[in-house]
Enzyme design. Structure first.
Site, PDB file in Angstrom:
ATOM      1  N   SER A 130     -38.699 -10.038  36.521  1.00 32.09           N
ATOM      2  CA  SER A 130     -37.486 -10.343  35.747  1.00 32.09           C
ATOM      3  C   SER A 130     -36.586 -11.304  36.504  1.00 32.09           C
ATOM      4  CB  SER A 130     -36.727  -9.039  35.486  1.00 32.09           C
ATOM      5  OG  SER A 130     -35.449  -9.316  34.959  1.00 32.09           O
ATOM      6  N   TYR A 150     -34.360 -15.475  32.034  1.00 26.92           N
ATOM      7  CA  TYR A 150     -33.197 -15.448  31.166  1.00 26.92           C
ATOM      8  C   TYR A 150     -32.559 -16.796  31.391  1.00 26.92           C
ATOM      9  CZ  TYR A 150     -33.416 -10.614  29.658  1.00 26.92           C
ATOM     10  OH  TYR A 150     -33.795  -9.453  29.056  1.00 26.92           O
ATOM     11  N   THR A 176     -37.483 -15.130  27.686  1.00 28.17           N
ATOM     12  CA  THR A 176     -37.091 -14.039  26.784  1.00 28.17           C
ATOM     13  C   THR A 176     -36.016 -14.546  25.834  1.00 28.17           C
ATOM     14  OG1 THR A 176     -37.686 -12.444  28.460  1.00 28.17           O
ATOM     15  CG2 THR A 176     -36.230 -11.665  26.706  1.00 28.17           C
ATOM     16  N   LYS A 258     -40.926 -14.604  24.709  1.00 31.15           N
ATOM     17  CA  LYS A 258     -40.965 -13.138  24.568  1.00 31.15           C
ATOM     18  C   LYS A 258     -39.886 -12.658  23.612  1.00 31.15           C
ATOM     19  CE  LYS A 258     -40.595  -8.914  27.422  1.00 31.15           C
ATOM     20  NZ  LYS A 258     -39.280  -8.348  27.193  1.00 31.15           N
ATOM     21  N   HIS A 282     -38.346  -5.551  22.692  1.00 27.99           N
ATOM     22  CA  HIS A 282     -37.626  -5.336  23.954  1.00 27.99           C
ATOM     23  C   HIS A 282     -37.505  -3.824  24.217  1.00 27.99           C
ATOM     24  CE1 HIS A 282     -35.104  -7.828  26.825  1.00 27.99           C
ATOM     25  NE2 HIS A 282     -34.737  -6.628  27.213  1.00 27.99           N
TER      26      HIS A 282
END
Ligand code: FNR
Ligand code: LAC
Length: 387
Positions: A130, A150, A176, A258, A282
């Site tokens: 992440s 992100y 994402t 995603k 998610h």
């Protein structure tokens, strides 16, 4: 995982140990493992990981969707030699499984993402790191790994993240797109708790040269000001489909979007020259009441055809779930919460047990259904329970 595969070795070892009075160190069943993690984690952190958005409707529906599909096993086939491996972008995966990107693993265990990477490397399952990781992407060790982005508001920071991920050896980029902001999560609200506001999950930001250059004082000297800057740049509500050209122009890595649930969005991903998508809710954390991820999968697979691989997450708990998602057209699945429960109760060893058991479960369930390769999974092995 070939010739009788390591699931046989795992089982033999376990039953041999049983003769000496030893059982597996951590709960075998994933729900029991979660219950143990719940006992051990602070309540607000357990709730952050476990819960979804709103009334947890989608979280529950993601699981229920699996219950509507039933496997029809076939008998009297030679199942001696099994190979569940697949090719995906630049990677050879021994099974169609990756670890989903999960934020703030440093809140769950002091070694966080580094422990997960070691377990992933030991078992041979790639991890997706992440953006919101406790350790920086450079600190997370030498294991096959993808980087989840992100997408920040500041293009210079975005470019820096993309370059760092490429330099550090990440082999694909997961962008994402379902979390421009965080969903309405009642338990986080009730606890007034978000780990990233408590100095967790900010390793990539604190180590970023572009972010550091923009600060008047080093984060070590003025942590509060550094955090304020990070929160100002870390997400962008304005991004639209055409903006993806910026990412395409600034990375050589395959780009996987995603968080897609609508076939038209999947078609748009193809039109924008993306390399893959992940069908996902998610983990029910964003839009409460949304379609379950497994229900969204077949029409998306149909819309995309063979133009790009469609991956899947949200609700994978057992080998049977992997079989069902792949049979409905996913190329591979991502495992989410279960490995975090392993991390919570046993660090690296806990994650390793979760992964080894899941791979063994998949292998054995496949073999007992008469299937020896992942490629053999198709809609013909399934029947809807309500048909
Ligand atoms: C997530 N997920 C997630 N996704 C992502 O792209 N970046 C992230 O940082 C996070 N962080 C995160 C934290 C926690 C605590 C959870 C539970 C989930 C979503 C994750 O990648 C995946 O889509 C879901 O976990 C899938 O649902 P299940 O199978 O875990 O229920
Ligand atoms: C979450 C974010 C960080 O689901 O993706 O908590």
């Amino acid at each position: 995982m070939t010739s009788g595969s390591n699931s046989g070795d795992i089982c033999n070892g376990i039953f041999r140990d049983g003769l000496l009075g030893k059982t597996p160190p951590y709960p075998t069943n994933i729900h029991d493992l979660e219950a143990l993690a719940k006992e051990q984690l602070p309540p607000e952190l357990y709730a952050y990981v476990a819960d979804g958005a709103g009334n947890n409707t989608t979280l529950r529906d993601d699981r229920r969707a699996f219950g509507r599909w039933k496997i029809i096993p076939r008998m009297m086939r030679d199942i001696t030699t099994r190979d569940h491996s697949i090719e995906l972008f630049n990677d050879h995966l021994k099974a169609p499984i990756l670890l989903a990107p999960i934020a703030c693993q440093d809140a769950v265990h002091p070694e966080g993402e580094v422990a997960v990477a070691r377990a992933a490397a030991a078992v041979g399952v790639p991890m997706v790191l992440s953006t919101v990781s406790g350790k920086s992407m450079e600190e997370v060790g030498d294991t096959p790994r993808w980087f989840q982005l992100y997408w920040p508001k500041d293009n210079a920071v975005t470019k820096s993240f993309l370059q760092r991920a490429e330099d550090a050896g990440y082999s694909a980029l997961v962008v994402t797109i379902d979390t421009k902001s965080t969903g309405w999560r009642e338990s986080d609200i009730a606890h007034a708790y978000l780990p990233h506001l408590r100095q967790k999950g900010i390793g990539n930001f604190l180590s970023d040269p572009v972010i550091r250059a923009a600060l008047d004082e080093a984060p070590e000297d003025n942590f509060r000001a550094a955090c304020a800057h990070i929160f100002a740049v870390h997400r962008d509500l304005t991004q639209e489909w055409d903006d993806l050209a910026f990412l395409r122009d600034n990375t050589n890595l395959p780009i996987v979007l995603k968080g897609i649930l609508h076939p038209d969005d999947a078609r748009e991903a193809v039109a924008q020259g993306m390399d893959g998508i992940i069908v996902s809710t998610h983990g029910g954390r964003q839009v409460d009441g949304s379609i379950a991820a497994l229900d969204a999968l077949p029409p998306i697979v149909e819309a995309v055809g063979d133009k790009m691989p469609v991956l899947f997450d949200s609700g994978i708990r057992h080998g049977a779930d992997i079989m069902k998602a792949i049979a409905l057209g996913a190329r591979a699945v991502l495992l989410g919460r279960p490995y975090i429960w392993g991390l919570a109760v046993g660090g690296e060893d806990g994650v390793r047990q979760v992964l080894e058991f899941l791979l063994a479960d998949y292998d054995i369930n496949m073999a007992q259904s008469g299937l020896t390769t992942t490629a053999q999974l198709g809609p013909d092995i399934l029947r809807r329970a309500d048909e």
